[in-house]
Design a protein around this motif. Structure first.
Motif, PDB file in Angstrom:
ATOM      1  N   VAL A   1       0.584  -1.239  -0.178  1.00  0.00           N
ATOM      2  CA  VAL A   1       0.163  -0.110  -0.193  1.00  0.00           C
ATOM      3  C   VAL A   1       1.122   0.993   0.040  1.00  0.00           C
ATOM      4  CG1 VAL A   1      -1.723   0.968   1.388  1.00  0.00           C
ATOM      5  CG2 VAL A   1      -1.836  -1.113   1.140  1.00  0.00           C
ATOM      6  N   VAL A   2       1.815   0.650   0.104  1.00  0.00           N
ATOM      7  CA  VAL A   2       2.731   2.522   0.209  1.00  0.00           C
ATOM      8  C   VAL A   2       3.197   2.644  -0.751  1.00  0.00           C
ATOM      9  CG1 VAL A   2       5.661   3.378   0.382  1.00  0.00           C
ATOM     10  CG2 VAL A   2       4.643   1.689   2.231  1.00  0.00           C
ATOM     11  N   ALA A   3       2.858   4.157  -1.561  1.00  0.00           N
ATOM     12  CA  ALA A   3       2.560   5.090  -2.479  1.00  0.00           C
ATOM     13  C   ALA A   3       3.511   5.582  -3.206  1.00  0.00           C
ATOM     14  CB  ALA A   3       1.830   5.758  -2.905  1.00  0.00           C
ATOM     15  N   MET A   4       4.827   6.492  -2.482  1.00  0.00           N
ATOM     16  CA  MET A   4       5.806   6.194  -2.848  1.00  0.00           C
ATOM     17  C   MET A   4       7.357   6.116  -1.766  1.00  0.00           C
ATOM     18  SD  MET A   4       4.750   9.120  -4.519  1.00  0.00           S
ATOM     19  CE  MET A   4       3.335   9.586  -5.439  1.00  0.00           C
ATOM     20  N   PRO A   5       7.691   5.741  -2.703  1.00  0.00           N
ATOM     21  CA  PRO A   5       8.105   5.294  -4.045  1.00  0.00           C
ATOM     22  C   PRO A   5       7.069   3.944  -4.600  1.00  0.00           C
ATOM     23  CG  PRO A   5       9.635   4.063  -2.394  1.00  0.00           C
ATOM     24  CD  PRO A   5       9.260   4.626  -1.671  1.00  0.00           C
ATOM     25  N   ALA A   6       6.552   4.701  -6.308  1.00  0.00           N
ATOM     26  CA  ALA A   6       6.073   3.423  -6.052  1.00  0.00           C
ATOM     27  C   ALA A   6       6.270   2.018  -6.415  1.00  0.00           C
ATOM     28  CB  ALA A   6       5.658   4.487  -8.057  1.00  0.00           C
ATOM     29  N   ARG A   7       7.895   1.710  -6.796  1.00  0.00           N
ATOM     30  CA  ARG A   7       8.344   0.604  -6.672  1.00  0.00           C
ATOM     31  C   ARG A   7       9.083   0.589  -5.444  1.00  0.00           C
ATOM     32  NH1 ARG A   7      11.582  -0.597 -10.122  1.00  0.00           N
ATOM     33  NH2 ARG A   7      11.500  -2.762 -10.626  1.00  0.00           N
ATOM     34  N   THR A   8       8.545   0.167  -4.206  1.00  0.00           N
ATOM     35  CA  THR A   8       8.765  -0.080  -2.569  1.00  0.00           C
ATOM     36  C   THR A   8       9.930  -1.554  -3.187  1.00  0.00           C
ATOM     37  OG1 THR A   8       7.420  -1.535  -1.942  1.00  0.00           O
ATOM     38  CG2 THR A   8       6.841   0.409  -2.597  1.00  0.00           C
ATOM     39  N   PRO A   9      11.163  -1.438  -1.887  1.00  0.00           N
ATOM     40  CA  PRO A   9      12.003  -2.538  -2.104  1.00  0.00           C
ATOM     41  C   PRO A   9      10.658  -3.843  -2.219  1.00  0.00           C
ATOM     42  CG  PRO A   9      12.568  -0.977  -0.865  1.00  0.00           C
ATOM     43  CD  PRO A   9      11.328  -0.558  -1.288  1.00  0.00           C
ATOM     44  N   PHE A  10      10.147  -4.409  -1.956  1.00  0.00           N
ATOM     45  CA  PHE A  10       8.980  -5.236  -1.662  1.00  0.00           C
ATOM     46  C   PHE A  10       8.391  -5.892  -3.026  1.00  0.00           C
ATOM     47  CE2 PHE A  10       4.744  -6.700  -0.256  1.00  0.00           C
ATOM     48  CZ  PHE A  10       4.860  -7.874   0.014  1.00  0.00           C
ATOM     49  N   ILE A  11       8.133  -4.124  -3.305  1.00  0.00           N
ATOM     50  CA  ILE A  11       8.086  -4.386  -4.803  1.00  0.00           C
ATOM     51  C   ILE A  11       9.511  -5.166  -6.111  1.00  0.00           C
ATOM     52  CG2 ILE A  11       6.323  -3.162  -7.142  1.00  0.00           C
ATOM     53  CD1 ILE A  11       4.312  -4.111  -4.729  1.00  0.00           C
ATOM     54  N   ILE A  12       9.550  -4.375  -5.522  1.00  0.00           N
ATOM     55  CA  ILE A  12      11.080  -4.585  -6.752  1.00  0.00           C
ATOM     56  C   ILE A  12      11.465  -6.144  -6.472  1.00  0.00           C
ATOM     57  CG2 ILE A  12      13.373  -4.185  -7.258  1.00  0.00           C
ATOM     58  CD1 ILE A  12      12.354  -1.141  -6.271  1.00  0.00           C
ATOM     59  N   GLU A  13      11.585  -6.517  -5.558  1.00  0.00           N
ATOM     60  CA  GLU A  13      12.062  -8.114  -4.790  1.00  0.00           C
ATOM     61  C   GLU A  13      10.335  -9.031  -5.335  1.00  0.00           C
ATOM     62  OE1 GLU A  13      13.653 -11.687  -3.891  1.00  0.00           O
ATOM     63  OE2 GLU A  13      14.964  -8.955  -4.272  1.00  0.00           O
ATOM     64  N   ALA A  14       9.787  -8.987  -5.454  1.00  0.00           N
ATOM     65  CA  ALA A  14       8.835  -9.207  -5.801  1.00  0.00           C
ATOM     66  C   ALA A  14       8.748  -9.827  -7.716  1.00  0.00           C
ATOM     67  CB  ALA A  14       7.477  -9.541  -5.259  1.00  0.00           C
ATOM     68  N   GLU A  15       8.602  -8.427  -7.573  1.00  0.00           N
ATOM     69  CA  GLU A  15       8.573  -8.737  -9.482  1.00  0.00           C
ATOM     70  C   GLU A  15       9.912  -9.251 -10.092  1.00  0.00           C
ATOM     71  OE1 GLU A  15       6.874  -4.587 -10.984  1.00  0.00           O
ATOM     72  OE2 GLU A  15       8.864  -4.417 -10.349  1.00  0.00           O
ATOM     73  N   ARG A  16      11.420  -9.354  -9.065  1.00  0.00           N
ATOM     74  CA  ARG A  16      12.979  -9.943  -9.713  1.00  0.00           C
ATOM     75  C   ARG A  16      12.312 -11.412  -9.189  1.00  0.00           C
ATOM     76  NH1 ARG A  16      16.907 -12.141  -7.283  1.00  0.00           N
ATOM     77  NH2 ARG A  16      15.792 -12.038  -5.001  1.00  0.00           N
ATOM     78  N   GLN A  17      11.234 -12.004  -8.610  1.00  0.00           N
ATOM     79  CA  GLN A  17      11.066 -13.427  -8.127  1.00  0.00           C
ATOM     80  C   GLN A  17      10.210 -13.541  -9.050  1.00  0.00           C
ATOM     81  OE1 GLN A  17      10.994 -14.175  -3.889  1.00  0.00           O
ATOM     82  NE2 GLN A  17      12.318 -13.361  -3.219  1.00  0.00           N
ATOM     83  N   GLY A  18       9.622 -12.482 -10.003  1.00  0.00           N
ATOM     84  CA  GLY A  18       8.400 -12.839 -10.701  1.00  0.00           C
ATOM     85  C   GLY A  18       6.426 -13.383 -10.659  1.00  0.00           C
ATOM     86  N   ARG A  19       6.665 -12.438  -9.193  1.00  0.00           N
ATOM     87  CA  ARG A  19       5.302 -12.815  -8.517  1.00  0.00           C
ATOM     88  C   ARG A  19       4.449 -11.371  -8.871  1.00  0.00           C
ATOM     89  NH1 ARG A  19       7.224 -16.357  -7.892  1.00  0.00           N
ATOM     90  NH2 ARG A  19       8.210 -17.156  -6.235  1.00  0.00           N
ATOM     91  N   ALA A  20       2.998 -11.195  -9.438  1.00  0.00           N
ATOM     92  CA  ALA A  20       2.280 -11.161  -9.612  1.00  0.00           C
ATOM     93  C   ALA A  20       2.459  -9.238  -8.503  1.00  0.00           C
ATOM     94  CB  ALA A  20       1.098 -11.479  -9.737  1.00  0.00           C
ATOM     95  N   VAL A  21       2.045  -8.211  -8.571  1.00  0.00           N
ATOM     96  CA  VAL A  21       1.735  -7.014  -7.742  1.00  0.00           C
ATOM     97  C   VAL A  21       1.247  -6.289  -7.816  1.00  0.00           C
ATOM     98  CG1 VAL A  21       5.132  -7.053  -7.461  1.00  0.00           C
ATOM     99  CG2 VAL A  21       3.183  -5.411  -9.269  1.00  0.00           C
TER     100      VAL A  21
END
Length: 273
Positions: A215-235
């Motif tokens: 739910v964190v909006a700023m930054p739009a790509r948080t460390p959590f989102i970046i790591e999830a994308e790196r692992q191929g997870r939907a976000v």
């Protein structure tokens, strides 16, 4: 040429302990693009009852409400929409001829995102957080039919209260739990960073998940989102939440629903602030 407010300009405001620029830029950009004689300004206050009375007395059309005022405003309005009543928290006030009605567009935005991303209500999840926004997200999940939830919160009183109100379990930490959906509703990740302590959930939990929602909006790509994308997870990102909740506020204030392209441009402009 930028819009110049005049005597007939309709004023909308926001009240926050720490006013930000996203809403100001988002709303004013759309007002200008759609030729609406509206103006939006962010404010704070040390006297909430007087500020809400001012909305009524001065004919201010709408008011966005942020922390720490979301719950305190409940007693100061005339009518509460089900979106706010469901969680005893508001983030939007609409003034119709001196009658103030409160909504929670955070709740509405999360409900919409769950539908847009076609998240199966049978999906088990862990939600980290126990504050006002966590209440909005957990309640939206509950009302969308999600029954297999765990609230992860170190504040036992707040965590248990939220879990009990939504029919979920509470745990102080995630432990060995590895559900298919992870939801972060804490400030973790707002400062960026790449170390493990900047992640809302562990690397192992992210690896076991299918979907992560931050739910964190700023930054739009948080460390959590970046790591999830790196692992191929939907976000699902916090930027999607803030954009949708601001859009629903805009519609409530103006009665006009912009096109998806207009909203996209307004979000891009707002992020520059």
């Amino acid at each position: 040429m930028a819009h110049v407010p005049g005597k007939d300009t309709v004023l909308c405001i926001s009240l926050a302990g720490r006013p930000g620029s996203f809403g100001v830029r988002f709303h004013n950009h759309l007002y200008e693009q759609l030729g609406l004689d509206f103006y939006y300004k962010a404010m704070t206050t040390q006297d909430l009852p007087a500020a809400v009375s001012g909305i009524r007395a001065l004919g201010i059309r709408g008011c966005g409400v942020s922390m720490p005022y979301k719950e305190a405003c409940m007693a100061l309005v005339d009518e509460i929409d089900p979106s706010a009543a469901a969680i005893d928290s508001i983030n939007t006030i609409v003034n119709d001829g001196g009658r103030l009605k409160a909504y929670n567009t955070d709740y509405l935005a999360v409900r919409q995102l769950l539908e847009l991303h076609r998240v199966d209500p049978n999906t088990a999840f862990a939600l980290r957080g126990s504050g006002g926004m966590a209440k909005a997200v957990a309640s939206a999940l509950r009302d969308a039919g999600f029954t297999q939830g765990t609230i992860v919160a170190r504040n036992e009183q707040a965590g248990r209260q939220l879990a009990d109100s939504c029919g979920y379990r509470w745990q102080a930490d995630l432990g060995d739990l590895c559900p298919p959906m992870l939801v972060n509703v804490t400030p973790i990740g707002m400062a960026g960073g790449v170390e493990a302590e900047h992640l809302a959930f562990s690397l192992e939990a992210i690896a076991a998940a299918q979907l992560v929602f931050d739910v964190v909006a700023m930054p739009a790509r948080t460390p959590f989102i970046i790591e999830a994308e790196r692992q191929g997870r939907a976000v699902i990102t916090g930027l999607e939440v803030i954009a949708l909740q601001a859009l629903e506020q805009f519609v409530l204030y103006t009665g006009v629903r912009p096109t998806p392209e207009q909203v996209k441009l307004a979000v891009a402009f707002a992020r520059l602030g």
